[in-house]
Write a protein that holds these residues in place. Sequence first.
Motif, mmCIF file in Angstrom:
data_model
loop_
_atom_site.group_PDB
_atom_site.id
_atom_site.type_symbol
_atom_site.label_atom_id
_atom_site.label_comp_id
_atom_site.label_asym_id
_atom_site.label_seq_id
_atom_site.Cartn_x
_atom_site.Cartn_y
_atom_site.Cartn_z
ATOM 1 N N LEU A 91 -10.080 -1.282 1.502
ATOM 2 C CA LEU A 91 -11.065 0.058 1.049
ATOM 3 C C LEU A 91 -11.833 0.460 1.473
ATOM 4 O O LEU A 91 -13.263 -0.220 1.423
ATOM 5 C CB LEU A 91 -11.023 -1.208 -0.723
ATOM 6 N N GLY A 134 -3.461 -4.504 6.432
ATOM 7 C CA GLY A 134 -2.995 -4.035 5.128
ATOM 8 C C GLY A 134 -4.026 -3.020 4.691
ATOM 9 O O GLY A 134 -3.934 -2.119 5.511
ATOM 10 N N LEU A 135 -4.735 -3.498 3.459
ATOM 11 C CA LEU A 135 -4.967 -2.324 3.060
ATOM 12 C C LEU A 135 -6.253 -2.551 2.395
ATOM 13 O O LEU A 135 -6.694 -4.058 2.323
ATOM 14 C CB LEU A 135 -4.678 -1.693 0.737
ATOM 15 N N PHE A 155 -9.647 5.149 -6.347
ATOM 16 C CA PHE A 155 -9.554 4.289 -5.207
ATOM 17 C C PHE A 155 -9.284 5.160 -3.686
ATOM 18 O O PHE A 155 -7.833 6.001 -4.124
ATOM 19 C CB PHE A 155 -9.203 2.864 -5.106
ATOM 20 N N TYR A 161 -8.060 3.849 0.103
ATOM 21 C CA TYR A 161 -7.531 2.834 1.240
ATOM 22 C C TYR A 161 -7.281 3.924 2.096
ATOM 23 O O TYR A 161 -6.449 4.651 3.041
ATOM 24 C CB TYR A 161 -6.440 2.023 0.646
ATOM 25 N N PHE A 175 -1.763 2.851 -9.553
ATOM 26 C CA PHE A 175 -0.565 3.257 -9.190
ATOM 27 C C PHE A 175 -1.181 3.515 -8.071
ATOM 28 O O PHE A 175 -2.218 4.157 -7.809
ATOM 29 C CB PHE A 175 -0.577 4.611 -10.550
ATOM 30 N N PHE A 176 -0.503 4.391 -6.997
ATOM 31 C CA PHE A 176 -0.495 4.356 -5.894
ATOM 32 C C PHE A 176 0.060 6.266 -5.793
ATOM 33 O O PHE A 176 1.299 6.412 -6.177
ATOM 34 C CB PHE A 176 0.264 4.035 -4.769
ATOM 35 N N GLY A 177 -1.139 6.460 -5.235
ATOM 36 C CA GLY A 177 0.282 7.797 -4.306
ATOM 37 C C GLY A 177 1.281 7.586 -3.147
ATOM 38 O O GLY A 177 1.359 6.793 -2.916
ATOM 39 N N GLN A 178 2.031 8.237 -2.647
ATOM 40 C CA GLN A 178 3.110 8.365 -1.441
ATOM 41 C C GLN A 178 2.114 8.495 -0.394
ATOM 42 O O GLN A 178 3.126 8.323 0.456
ATOM 43 C CB GLN A 178 3.775 10.095 -1.235
ATOM 44 N N GLY A 179 1.198 8.681 -0.098
ATOM 45 C CA GLY A 179 0.345 8.378 1.196
ATOM 46 C C GLY A 179 0.252 9.773 2.127
ATOM 47 O O GLY A 179 0.732 10.976 1.866
ATOM 48 N N ARG A 217 1.299 14.871 2.736
ATOM 49 C CA ARG A 217 2.085 14.490 3.457
ATOM 50 C C ARG A 217 1.679 13.797 4.810
ATOM 51 O O ARG A 217 1.408 12.172 5.321
ATOM 52 C CB ARG A 217 3.598 13.501 3.149
ATOM 53 N N LEU A 269 -4.405 6.072 1.555
ATOM 54 C CA LEU A 269 -3.659 5.753 0.275
ATOM 55 C C LEU A 269 -4.449 6.372 -0.837
ATOM 56 O O LEU A 269 -5.254 5.420 -1.081
ATOM 57 C CB LEU A 269 -2.984 4.167 0.248
ATOM 58 N N MET A 307 -2.927 5.791 7.786
ATOM 59 C CA MET A 307 -2.502 6.536 6.565
ATOM 60 C C MET A 307 -3.320 5.975 5.210
ATOM 61 O O MET A 307 -4.193 4.660 5.434
ATOM 62 C CB MET A 307 -1.347 4.908 6.737
ATOM 63 N N GLN A 357 -4.595 2.242 5.701
ATOM 64 C CA GLN A 357 -4.038 0.882 6.149
ATOM 65 C C GLN A 357 -3.335 1.250 7.098
ATOM 66 O O GLN A 357 -3.264 2.464 8.169
ATOM 67 C CB GLN A 357 -2.249 1.449 5.322
#
Lengths: 117, 115
Positions: A45, A42-43, A33, A35, A107-111, A9, A90, A88, A37
């Motif tokens: 890639l 924004g996000l 992917f 990303y 679907f994303f992970g928690q970062g 985290r 992602l 951050m 942030q």
Amino acid sequence: DVKVTQSSRYLVKRTGEKVFLECVQDMDHENMFWYRQDPGLGLRLIYFSYDVKMKEKGDIPEGYSVSREKKERFSLILESASTNQTSMYLCASSHERLLTGENTEAFFGQGTRLTVV
Amino acid sequence: AQSVTQPDIHITVSEGASLELRCNYSYGATPYLFWYVQSPGQGLQLLLKYFSGDTLVQGIKGFEAEFKRSQSSFNLRKPSVHWSDAAEYFCAVRHPTSGTYKYIFGTGTRLKVLA
């Protein structure tokens, strides 16, 4: 439940270190992917992968590399961390083969919040 | 060029008030459309998506969105905002064909809710 899990985290690394960010998904997704942030941007890639050992550059690949040796795992590597890579990060995954509207979202992970000092 | 525009960087509403977050896209074909929410320090969670059929889609947490092809818009709405809705909201699109892979995200709208 679909799970995308990022190994850390929070990370604090020193300038010049080699940094590995790991991501694992359990839904047999073809795509993965990375990303970055940042506030107001924004996000963005960095890299994506559509199959094992396959990778393509995203919009901001400079200073990064990736590895996908197994379908469920996608690693982001900072070869020599710099302070401007504090951000951050992602990870996300999605289906590609037999794409239908029902299974189209990412679907994303928690970062992972990485600080380079 | 393909793009997603969220014209409002910040929005502040009072708890119980209605909410509309705007999203416009520029894309060659009608894409798949998504709204995600991100709580502080967390990843993105899908609120809802549009891929075909009824242009008014319902999502989680009481949110809905309406696809308007003529306006290339996919605005997110909620009739009565709760303090827990304070978060950042992202609109996203992707091509509806296999082999295109990528998602394009807007820059986000940060929602503040006043008690």
